[in-house]
Design an enzyme around this catalytic site. Structure first.
Site, PDB file in Angstrom:
ATOM      1  CG  ASP A  13      15.259  14.175   0.979  1.00  0.00           C
ATOM      2  OD1 ASP A  13      16.053  14.638   1.413  1.00  0.00           O
ATOM      3  OD2 ASP A  13      14.227  13.674   0.612  1.00  0.00           O
ATOM      4  CD1 TRP A  18      22.876  21.990  -3.444  1.00  0.00           C
ATOM      5  CD2 TRP A  18      24.752  21.560  -2.521  1.00  0.00           C
ATOM      6  NE1 TRP A  18      23.572  23.038  -3.851  1.00  0.00           N
ATOM      7  CE2 TRP A  18      24.882  22.966  -2.975  1.00  0.00           C
ATOM      8  CE3 TRP A  18      25.882  20.910  -1.315  1.00  0.00           C
ATOM      9  CZ2 TRP A  18      26.133  23.680  -2.969  1.00  0.00           C
ATOM     10  CZ3 TRP A  18      26.967  21.386  -1.432  1.00  0.00           C
ATOM     11  CH2 TRP A  18      26.861  23.511  -1.291  1.00  0.00           C
ATOM     12  CG  HIS A  30      24.811  17.625   6.069  1.00  0.00           C
ATOM     13  ND1 HIS A  30      22.487  17.094   6.175  1.00  0.00           N
ATOM     14  CD2 HIS A  30      24.668  15.720   6.137  1.00  0.00           C
ATOM     15  CE1 HIS A  30      22.320  15.536   5.686  1.00  0.00           C
ATOM     16  NE2 HIS A  30      23.829  15.190   6.104  1.00  0.00           N
ATOM     17  CB  THR A  60      12.475   8.691  15.689  1.00  0.00           C
ATOM     18  OG1 THR A  60      11.644   8.794  14.420  1.00  0.00           O
ATOM     19  CG2 THR A  60      12.302   9.341  16.561  1.00  0.00           C
ATOM     20  CD1 TRP A  63      18.362   8.034  16.195  1.00  0.00           C
ATOM     21  CD2 TRP A  63      19.644   8.999  16.795  1.00  0.00           C
ATOM     22  NE1 TRP A  63      17.993   8.851  17.097  1.00  0.00           N
ATOM     23  CE2 TRP A  63      19.062   9.964  17.204  1.00  0.00           C
ATOM     24  CE3 TRP A  63      21.526   9.035  16.385  1.00  0.00           C
ATOM     25  CZ2 TRP A  63      19.812  11.035  18.026  1.00  0.00           C
ATOM     26  CZ3 TRP A  63      22.000  10.155  17.331  1.00  0.00           C
ATOM     27  CH2 TRP A  63      21.152  10.892  18.000  1.00  0.00           C
ATOM     28  NE  ARG A  65      20.121  10.221   7.100  1.00  0.00           N
ATOM     29  CZ  ARG A  65      19.728  10.657   5.832  1.00  0.00           C
ATOM     30  NH1 ARG A  65      21.288  12.148   5.610  1.00  0.00           N
ATOM     31  NH2 ARG A  65      19.254  11.403   5.678  1.00  0.00           N
ATOM     32  CG  LEU A 125       9.395  32.463  12.752  1.00  0.00           C
ATOM     33  CD1 LEU A 125       8.092  32.184  11.688  1.00  0.00           C
ATOM     34  CD2 LEU A 125      10.634  32.560  12.310  1.00  0.00           C
ATOM     35  NE  ARG A 175      11.084  13.961   1.338  1.00  0.00           N
ATOM     36  CZ  ARG A 175      11.168  13.250   1.843  1.00  0.00           C
ATOM     37  NH1 ARG A 175       9.984  12.973   2.585  1.00  0.00           N
ATOM     38  NH2 ARG A 175      12.324  12.716   2.195  1.00  0.00           N
TER      39      ARG A 175
END
Ligand code: FPP
Length: 227
Positions: A13, A18, A30, A60, A63, A65, A125, A175
């Site tokens: 988040d 930012w 992003h 879910t 969407w 946004r 990983l 978080r």
């Protein structure tokens, strides 16, 4: 014996803030966030304990946004998967997802399937991207399937049905971005996870901070309901 940091899960988040702090458009956050995904994933692949890294990339609820931001996130994900395939191969990272992919474009679904196929034998990983994922949706769909098949609904059968169960329980749930909530992320798998909330915005989150969280995790006492 100290705690093992086998499964780390992160709610990424703070991308929007930012960017806004720098007078940039939210989507730039992003873009930087995608770079952090790469650096944290690479770090985790070199960590002796971490076997699974689950990242909440699209919920879910996301969407809701603005369409322009959703479209940007879809393109960014597509570009990331294309550009980073070699990184995953070099570091032997298996790529997986949880969530309902059917709402994504056929091209993105194809890209996701191809990345999974090309990395499926890697063992250093497993990186799991949560895409169009919500825990309540996952749990209720699993219960509905059991119900339709006339099977018993209990912890064991539910676990068998949950998409996220194959990656095992979460040990560390982080978080970033300062809020202290779970936002419908891996609710079942985090039943006994140790929780960490940091004010660091996701684009600024570093391997050093993850290392320090793992260090603190090792000092915590985990009782799993016992004494
Ligand atoms: C939350 O920040 C972040 C998201 C909803 C999307 C997460 C996406 C990325 C980290 C980048 C792309 C990912 C991959 C795997 C390529 P926010 O927008 O809610 O930030 P804010 O709370 O500051 O507004």
């Amino acid at each position: 014996m100290s705690n093992l940091a086998r499964h780390v899960a992160i709610i990424m988040d703070g991308n929007g803030r930012w960017a806004q702090e720098r007078g940039l458009k939210r989507v730039k956050g992003h873009e930087r966030g995608a770079e952090t995904v790469r650096s944290i994933t690479t770090f985790a692949s070199n960590h002796p304990e971490v076997e699974v890294l689950t990242l909440y990339a699209f919920s879910t609820e996301n969407w809701k946004r603005p369409k322009m931001e959703v479209d940007f996130l879809m393109r960014l994900l597509n570009r990331y998967l294309k550009n980073e395939t070699e990184t995953y191969i070099r570091h032997q990272i298996r790529f997986e997802t949880i969530g309902d992919l059917s709402r994504f474009s056929p091209a993105l679904q194809k890209q996701i399937a191809s990345m999974k196929e090309r990395t499926r034998d890697f063992k250093r990983l497993t990186q799991v991207l949560a895409l169009n994922y919500g825990s309540q949706d996952e749990i209720s769909r699993a219960a509905a399937r059991l119900c339709n098949e006339g099977r018993e609904i209990c912890v064991r059968t539910l676990e068998e049905e949950l998409e996220s169960a194959k990656f095992g329980p979460v040990d560390i749930l982080i978080r970033t971005g300062g809020d202290q909530r779970l936002s419908n992320f891996l609710l079942w798998q985090s039943a006994y996870a140790e929780l960490f909330f940091t004010h660091t915005l996701w684009p600024d989150f570093t391997p050093e901070e993850l290392e320090s969280i793992i260090g603190e995790f090792k000092r915590r006492t985990r009782r799993f309901g016992g004494i």
